[in-house]
Scaffold this motif. Structure first.
Motif, PDB file in Angstrom:
ATOM      1  N   GLY A 142      54.655  -9.068  -6.512  1.00 28.40           N
ATOM      2  CA  GLY A 142      54.388 -10.497  -7.148  1.00 28.40           C
ATOM      3  C   GLY A 142      55.608 -10.870  -7.842  1.00 28.40           C
ATOM      4  O   GLY A 142      55.908 -12.237  -7.861  1.00 28.40           O
ATOM      5  N   ALA A 143      56.106 -10.185  -8.646  1.00 28.39           N
ATOM      6  CA  ALA A 143      57.223 -10.593  -9.398  1.00 28.39           C
ATOM      7  C   ALA A 143      58.610 -10.788  -8.709  1.00 28.39           C
ATOM      8  O   ALA A 143      59.184 -11.803  -8.797  1.00 28.39           O
ATOM      9  CB  ALA A 143      57.594  -9.400 -10.638  1.00 28.39           C
ATOM     10  N   GLY A 144      58.895  -9.875  -7.826  1.00 27.56           N
ATOM     11  CA  GLY A 144      59.987  -9.931  -6.906  1.00 27.56           C
ATOM     12  C   GLY A 144      59.918 -11.515  -6.074  1.00 27.56           C
ATOM     13  O   GLY A 144      60.919 -12.013  -5.852  1.00 27.56           O
ATOM     14  N   GLN A 145      58.492 -11.521  -5.602  1.00 27.01           N
ATOM     15  CA  GLN A 145      58.477 -12.808  -4.683  1.00 27.01           C
ATOM     16  C   GLN A 145      58.674 -13.953  -5.301  1.00 27.01           C
ATOM     17  O   GLN A 145      59.039 -15.012  -5.119  1.00 27.01           O
ATOM     18  CB  GLN A 145      57.095 -12.743  -3.925  1.00 27.01           C
ATOM     19  CG  GLN A 145      56.716 -13.943  -3.283  1.00 27.01           C
ATOM     20  CD  GLN A 145      57.959 -13.835  -1.939  1.00 27.01           C
ATOM     21  OE1 GLN A 145      57.672 -12.727  -1.445  1.00 27.01           O
ATOM     22  NE2 GLN A 145      58.259 -15.089  -1.523  1.00 27.01           N
ATOM     23  N   LEU A 146      58.609 -13.937  -6.893  1.00 25.43           N
ATOM     24  CA  LEU A 146      58.905 -15.158  -7.748  1.00 25.43           C
ATOM     25  C   LEU A 146      60.159 -15.243  -8.272  1.00 25.43           C
ATOM     26  O   LEU A 146      60.580 -16.283  -8.836  1.00 25.43           O
ATOM     27  CB  LEU A 146      57.710 -15.124  -8.691  1.00 25.43           C
ATOM     28  CG  LEU A 146      56.369 -15.219  -8.511  1.00 25.43           C
ATOM     29  CD1 LEU A 146      55.315 -15.039  -9.811  1.00 25.43           C
ATOM     30  CD2 LEU A 146      56.166 -16.752  -8.059  1.00 25.43           C
ATOM     31  N   GLY A 148      60.091  -6.189   0.609  1.00 24.62           N
ATOM     32  CA  GLY A 148      60.654  -6.946  -0.050  1.00 24.62           C
ATOM     33  C   GLY A 148      61.930  -6.456  -0.432  1.00 24.62           C
ATOM     34  O   GLY A 148      63.005  -7.434  -0.687  1.00 24.62           O
ATOM     35  N   GLN A 149      62.212  -5.201  -0.594  1.00 25.14           N
ATOM     36  CA  GLN A 149      63.772  -4.642  -0.687  1.00 25.14           C
ATOM     37  C   GLN A 149      64.675  -5.077   0.502  1.00 25.14           C
ATOM     38  O   GLN A 149      65.825  -5.556   0.317  1.00 25.14           O
ATOM     39  CB  GLN A 149      63.593  -3.261  -1.021  1.00 25.14           C
ATOM     40  CG  GLN A 149      65.021  -2.533  -1.299  1.00 25.14           C
ATOM     41  CD  GLN A 149      64.959  -1.175  -1.464  1.00 25.14           C
ATOM     42  OE1 GLN A 149      63.960  -0.647  -1.018  1.00 25.14           O
ATOM     43  NE2 GLN A 149      65.785  -0.525  -2.320  1.00 25.14           N
ATOM     44  N   ALA A 150      64.184  -4.960   1.714  1.00 27.10           N
ATOM     45  CA  ALA A 150      64.874  -5.196   3.125  1.00 27.10           C
ATOM     46  C   ALA A 150      65.594  -6.537   2.834  1.00 27.10           C
ATOM     47  O   ALA A 150      66.350  -6.973   3.138  1.00 27.10           O
ATOM     48  CB  ALA A 150      64.078  -4.926   4.152  1.00 27.10           C
ATOM     49  N   GLU A 151      64.318  -7.559   2.534  1.00 25.10           N
ATOM     50  CA  GLU A 151      64.681  -9.048   2.351  1.00 25.10           C
ATOM     51  C   GLU A 151      65.358  -9.560   1.169  1.00 25.10           C
ATOM     52  O   GLU A 151      65.760 -10.698   1.012  1.00 25.10           O
ATOM     53  CB  GLU A 151      63.282  -9.856   2.659  1.00 25.10           C
ATOM     54  CG  GLU A 151      62.684  -9.417   4.084  1.00 25.10           C
ATOM     55  CD  GLU A 151      61.621 -10.514   4.449  1.00 25.10           C
ATOM     56  OE1 GLU A 151      61.465 -10.652   5.644  1.00 25.10           O
ATOM     57  OE2 GLU A 151      61.021 -11.078   3.603  1.00 25.10           O
ATOM     58  N   GLY A 152      65.427  -8.786   0.215  1.00 28.77           N
ATOM     59  CA  GLY A 152      66.188  -9.004  -1.235  1.00 28.77           C
ATOM     60  C   GLY A 152      65.361  -9.731  -2.254  1.00 28.77           C
ATOM     61  O   GLY A 152      65.931 -10.092  -3.388  1.00 28.77           O
ATOM     62  N   SER A 153      64.103  -9.498  -2.119  1.00 31.77           N
ATOM     63  CA  SER A 153      63.243 -10.026  -3.289  1.00 31.77           C
ATOM     64  C   SER A 153      62.792  -8.802  -4.249  1.00 31.77           C
ATOM     65  O   SER A 153      62.503  -9.106  -5.262  1.00 31.77           O
ATOM     66  CB  SER A 153      61.894 -10.748  -2.983  1.00 31.77           C
ATOM     67  OG  SER A 153      61.151  -9.672  -2.285  1.00 31.77           O
ATOM     68  N   VAL A 154      63.116  -7.623  -3.851  1.00 36.13           N
ATOM     69  CA  VAL A 154      62.711  -6.489  -4.702  1.00 36.13           C
ATOM     70  C   VAL A 154      63.881  -5.707  -4.613  1.00 36.13           C
ATOM     71  O   VAL A 154      64.692  -5.495  -3.675  1.00 36.13           O
ATOM     72  CB  VAL A 154      61.680  -5.471  -4.153  1.00 36.13           C
ATOM     73  CG1 VAL A 154      61.349  -4.217  -5.081  1.00 36.13           C
ATOM     74  CG2 VAL A 154      60.189  -6.391  -3.901  1.00 36.13           C
ATOM     75  N   SER A 155      64.521  -5.370  -5.969  1.00 37.87           N
ATOM     76  CA  SER A 155      65.801  -4.815  -6.122  1.00 37.87           C
ATOM     77  C   SER A 155      65.938  -3.330  -5.876  1.00 37.87           C
ATOM     78  O   SER A 155      66.762  -2.767  -4.833  1.00 37.87           O
ATOM     79  CB  SER A 155      66.107  -4.933  -7.796  1.00 37.87           C
ATOM     80  OG  SER A 155      66.254  -5.934  -7.903  1.00 37.87           O
ATOM     81  N   VAL A 156      65.028  -2.432  -6.305  1.00 33.46           N
ATOM     82  CA  VAL A 156      64.769  -0.992  -5.963  1.00 33.46           C
ATOM     83  C   VAL A 156      63.494  -0.578  -5.881  1.00 33.46           C
ATOM     84  O   VAL A 156      62.529  -0.916  -6.429  1.00 33.46           O
ATOM     85  CB  VAL A 156      65.351  -0.395  -7.190  1.00 33.46           C
ATOM     86  CG1 VAL A 156      65.437   1.299  -7.036  1.00 33.46           C
ATOM     87  CG2 VAL A 156      66.996  -0.630  -7.553  1.00 33.46           C
ATOM     88  N   VAL A 157      63.383   0.275  -4.622  1.00 32.08           N
ATOM     89  CA  VAL A 157      61.921   0.946  -4.613  1.00 32.08           C
ATOM     90  C   VAL A 157      62.320   2.279  -4.250  1.00 32.08           C
ATOM     91  O   VAL A 157      63.106   2.961  -3.578  1.00 32.08           O
ATOM     92  CB  VAL A 157      61.346   0.368  -3.186  1.00 32.08           C
ATOM     93  CG1 VAL A 157      59.845   1.127  -3.004  1.00 32.08           C
ATOM     94  CG2 VAL A 157      61.121  -1.061  -3.169  1.00 32.08           C
TER      95      VAL A 157
END
Length: 271
Positions: free
Chosen positions: A213-217, A235-244
């Protein structure tokens, strides 16, 4: 000091990586649901592209080390411990960067029974380094859809870590909370911080709906995820999440302590 080789051994012994408790059937089912657009599995991620089940399987093979063979449909799933270690290094680097600039941070979990201690130790270390650990919207209500229908929950913080409770649960500040994948709690927290005029977090640390939710925002977001949770990895693959960090998120809480020591040592945040 915990070395990568000793942590690797711990990951395998505790079944945080290697052969994990998550079944292949459960993983494939959730990949199908994500591909079908089920919000219970997308948990706050709104993909930029269409992700089919085969695409997700290939992504999870790349990021976690699961088998990419669609004919492999049963048994226990696997996580490559080398991928976990590499992601923990990247996770530690983001912590170090936040500490250097004394960034405000927000931490939250949908797995309080398992991961509260992990996040609490991170909150303590970041606070000691000068970061403001934010606690917006404490006590506010949020309606979350569960398998029992719509339920009103209350946002609470323990050791600076957000979680949700159902009405009538333990007193505020206690260490019990509800398991949830919902992105609604982090949306509520971020909206409350914005309405109050800030500060807003420069880093969000969490799992499930908190990181998605935070990454998407548009907030920098990092956290762990299991192999049956494709949303953070998309999300990580698309750039909205930094590290998983790929790992089993359902083992005993004590098994996560060596991971905390490792990332805090790498980030030069050990107390």
């Amino acid at each position: 000091m915990l070395t990568p080789s000793s942590l690797r051994e711990h990951l395998l012994t505790a079944r945080l990586a290697g052969v994990v408790a998550t079944s292949r059937e459960a993983s494939l089912r959730r990949y199908r649901l994500f591909a079908a657009g089920d919000p219970r599995v997308r948990i706050g991620i709104d993909p930029e592209r269409s992700w089919g089940q085969r695409d997700l399987l290939e992504l999870m093979a790349e990021r976690c080390g699961v088998s990419a063979d669609p004919r492999h449909t049963s048994g226990q799933d696997v996580i490559d411990p080398e991928r976990t270690l590499a992601a923990l290094d990247a996770f530690a680097d983001r912590l170090a960067a936040a500490a250097r600039r004394a960034a405000p941070v927000l931490l939250g979990t949908g797995h309080p029974h398992r991961l509260l201690g992990f996040y609490g130790a991170l909150a303590d270390a970041l606070s000691a380094a000068g970061c403001t650990v934010l606690t917006p919207a404490q006590g506010r209500s949020v309606d979350i859809t569960t398998r029992f229908g719509l339920r009103t929950h209350r946002l609470d913080y323990v050791r600076g870590v957000a979680l949700v409770r159902e009405p009538g649960s333990a007193r505020p500040g206690g260490e019990t909370g509800a398991h949830t994948h919902s992105p609604l709690p982090v949306r509520l927290a971020l909206a409350a911080a914005a309405d109050a005029g800030g500060p807003l977090p420069e880093l969000v640390i969490g799992d499930h709906g908190w990181v998605c939710g935070a990454g998407q925002l548009g907030f920098e977001a990092i956290g762990p995820a299991d192999v049956d949770d494709p949303a953070p990895f998309v999300g990580q693959a698309e750039g909205s999440v930094s590290v998983v960090v790929p790992l089993d998120d359902g083992v005993r809480s004590g098994h996560y302590r060596p991971l905390v020591r490792y990332v805090l040592n790498r980030a030069c945040l050990s107390q």
